[in-house]
Design an enzyme around this catalytic site. Structure first.
Site, mmCIF file in Angstrom:
data_model
loop_
_atom_site.group_PDB
_atom_site.id
_atom_site.type_symbol
_atom_site.label_atom_id
_atom_site.label_comp_id
_atom_site.label_asym_id
_atom_site.label_seq_id
_atom_site.Cartn_x
_atom_site.Cartn_y
_atom_site.Cartn_z
ATOM 1 N N ASN A 1 0.789 -1.057 -0.049
ATOM 2 C CA ASN A 1 -0.038 0.068 -0.165
ATOM 3 C C ASN A 1 0.958 1.267 0.275
ATOM 4 O O ASN A 1 1.038 1.889 -1.035
ATOM 5 C CB ASN A 1 -0.960 0.080 1.127
ATOM 6 C CG ASN A 1 -1.924 1.224 1.292
ATOM 7 O OD1 ASN A 1 -1.704 1.961 0.433
ATOM 8 N ND2 ASN A 1 -2.697 1.300 2.023
ATOM 9 N N ASP A 2 1.445 1.653 1.155
ATOM 10 C CA ASP A 2 2.127 2.752 1.227
ATOM 11 C C ASP A 2 3.322 2.914 0.175
ATOM 12 O O ASP A 2 3.534 4.062 -0.405
ATOM 13 C CB ASP A 2 2.629 3.051 2.736
ATOM 14 C CG ASP A 2 1.446 3.330 3.669
ATOM 15 O OD1 ASP A 2 0.487 3.969 3.193
ATOM 16 O OD2 ASP A 2 1.593 2.894 4.773
#
Lengths: 464, 102
Positions: free
Chosen positions: A393-394
């Site tokens: 994600n990040d």
């Protein structure tokens, strides 16, 4: 065995350990490197037996305890699933730390066995080395136990912070220095026990404020500590093999911590002071208005991939949690049968420890020459048709490049958004550990696939 | 004046840090997990201290207050040595090159 001969043999085993690490520069030489390491260990243990030269009943017990520990270790090594590697390494670090503490205690109680003087009259240098070895060992032990509990999920991965935390840690560290000085002056065994107790406490306190996703840094740091503890004991025992190994492991862990910090664009102190994730959650929630996302199903994903000519896969911790690596490889096999070029892109901090994703992919029989690091592959996203983000994600968030206000601004990210289309496998829209929304979710060319990573991958394969 | 042997050990220590620095930078990032497990295994060479401690009891007395710590440390270090090297071996065996297309 003469002292000189054993010193030379310890040096040989130190050199073999260097070669063991050297072997890891490429997968082809790595297995040979591991063999060098094993030989080095056998030499060190054999030389110790021969130089102590005490083959009484105690020797039998040594062999028995060695066999107990060894079979336990071998059992764990064969049974552990590859996804649990971070926990295993954290657990092993705690054992090295505790072993260092025990050896230091034993040397303190019975210094004459180690040629360090007599109880109450230990050589000054040895006492300092002993105190350092025991303190660092104790910090490694309790720190690793906390890291293990957090990784294992027994303890919440959320950072635990309280007021005056850093002040308390600083005071305790100063106290350790003062205690060491008094220990040298008085040789009091009470001070030695207090020193060890406080070190256990520090290890505990420095790891609790660090959040789950910062674990790659923590594990590397504890790796480094376990090395310094070994080196401290090595000085006490005047043993070259232990000094060399301690220095190697210490610098290895330090370099890995540095690489991990760089992968997150954060300073080492920022990570160690902890609390990341807890404070940023609020800022992330403020602008959480409902923005439209496109979501799709396995059918849509399969259609997109079938019509692509090249696909890049971006795995993350979610893949490890869902144990999706085998399903992923099956999907890729099907894609390859359709003459689609597939490669894997790995961010340095993907997963919970350095190289975590690479091991999982290797376990799933993905050839390592299809797996690329961030710098090697980042330019290829612009030419790829589909990016398949599974459990990351990040590390894909374009905000890190565009928004100086963002807590992850400046972190190197994979340029996933440059692909013609992005498939994002995720269970929900919830933000990642940094607590910030991923802009990628709302892009025109992103298709969200809300499902368990493993199940979704299997479904896509069926639809291909 | 004679040089204290401590200085020689310190020299070995400092030089080993540098050796470690250059060797570890040359490790390929995809092998960072095996690197951690193998460093774990080799740092358990602390077992040499544990063995000396365990065999320190005087004649007839196997378990003295100091040797017990030695025996405990032997168990811990042995778990690490066997566990560390074997799990590294297991991981490294999985890293394979792409099979040549027939």
């Amino acid at each position: 065995m003469s002292a000189n001969l054993s010193a030379i043999l310890y040096l040989v085993s130190g050199v073999l350990f260097i070669l063991a690490l050297r072997g890891l520069s490429s997968p082809e030489t790595s297995r040979q490197g591991n063999l060098f390491g094993i030989i080095g260990m056998v030499i060190a243990v054999t030389v110790t037996f021969l130089s102590v030269g005490n083959f009484s009943s105690g020797f039998v017990y040594v062999l028995i305890f060695l066999a107990i520990g060894g079979s336990l270790g071998a059992f764990i090594a064969y049974r552990i699933p590859m996804t649990a590697m971070p926990e295993l390494v954290a657990g092993f670090h705690s054992l090295v730390g505790l072993a260092a503490v025990f050896v230091a205690i034993s040397a303190f109680i019975n210094p004459s066995a180690f040629n360090l003087g007599t109880p109450g009259n230990i050589k000054l240098a040895s006492l300092i080395e002993m105190a350092i070895g025991a303190a660092v060992g104790a910090i490694t032990f309790s720190g690793s136990v906390i890291a293990f509990l957090k990784l294992q999920g027994i303890m919440s991965g959320a950072p635990i912070t309280f007021k005056g935390q850093h002040l308390l840690n600083a005071l305790l560290l100063i106290l350790i220095v003062i205690l060491t000085i008094y220990l040298c002056l008085t040789q009091s065994s009470n001070l030695f026990w207090i020193l060890i107790a406080i070190s256990f406490l520090i290890g505990f306190l420095i790891i609790i404020p660090i959040g789950g996703a910062d674990m790659p840094v923590v594990i590397s740091m504890l790796n480094s500590y376990s090395g310094w503890a070994a080196a401290g004991i090595g000085f006490t025992l005047e043993n070259t093999a232990l000094i060399i190994t301690g220095a190697l492991v210490g610098s290895s862990g330090a370099i890995l911590s540095y690489i991990m910090c760089k992968g997150m664009n954060r300073s080492f102190f920022n990570v160690i002071l902890g609390g990341f994730g807890a404070t940023d959650q609020t800022s992330g929630n403020q602008n959480k208005e409902q923005r439209p996302v496109k979501s799709g199903n396995a059918d849509d994903a399969a259609f997109l991939m079938k019509n692509a000519s090249s696909v890049i896969i971006v795995p993350g911790y979610g893949m490890a949690v869902a144990q999706a690596q085998h399903a992923l490889r099956e999907m890729v096999d099907t894609l390859k049968k359709n003459d689609i070029k597939v490669s894997y892109a790995i961010h340095p901090v993907a997963g919970r420890m350095p190289g975590h994703m690479n091991v999982l992919l290797a376990e799933a029989n993905v050839p390592y020459d299809e797996v690329f690091e961030l710098e090697e592959i980042n330019n290829d996203f612009a030419n790829a048709d589909v990016a398949f983000v599974i459990g990351a994600n990040d590390v894909t968030n374009p905000v890190a490049k565009t928004d100086p206000q963002s807590p992850i601004y400046g972190m190197p990210v994979l340029d996933v958004e440059k692909c013609k289309s992005v498939l994002f496998v995720k269970r929900s829209l919830s933000p990642g550990y940094a607590g910030i929304d991923n802009d990628l979710f709302y892009k025109e060319n992103t298709l969200m696939l809300f499902a368990d990573a493993k199940k979704m991958t299997e479904d896509i394969t069926k639809n291909l | 004046m004679e040089i204290d042997p401590f200085i020689f050990r310190l020299s070995i220590f400092i030089l080993s840090i540098f050796v470690g620095y250059y060797v570890v930078w040359s490790v390929t990032p995809s092998l960072h997990t095996p690197l951690m497990s193998v460093t774990n295994a080799i740092s358990s060479v602390i077992i040499v201290g544990a063995i000396i401690a365990a065999l320190s009891g005087s004649d007839g007395v196997v378990f003295s207050s100091s040797s017990i710590y030695g025996f405990l440390a032997i168990i811990l270090a042995a778990v690490n040595i066997f566990g560390g090297f074997l799990v590294t071996q297991r991981m490294l065996a999985m890293y394979k090159k792409k099979k040549k297309d027939k």
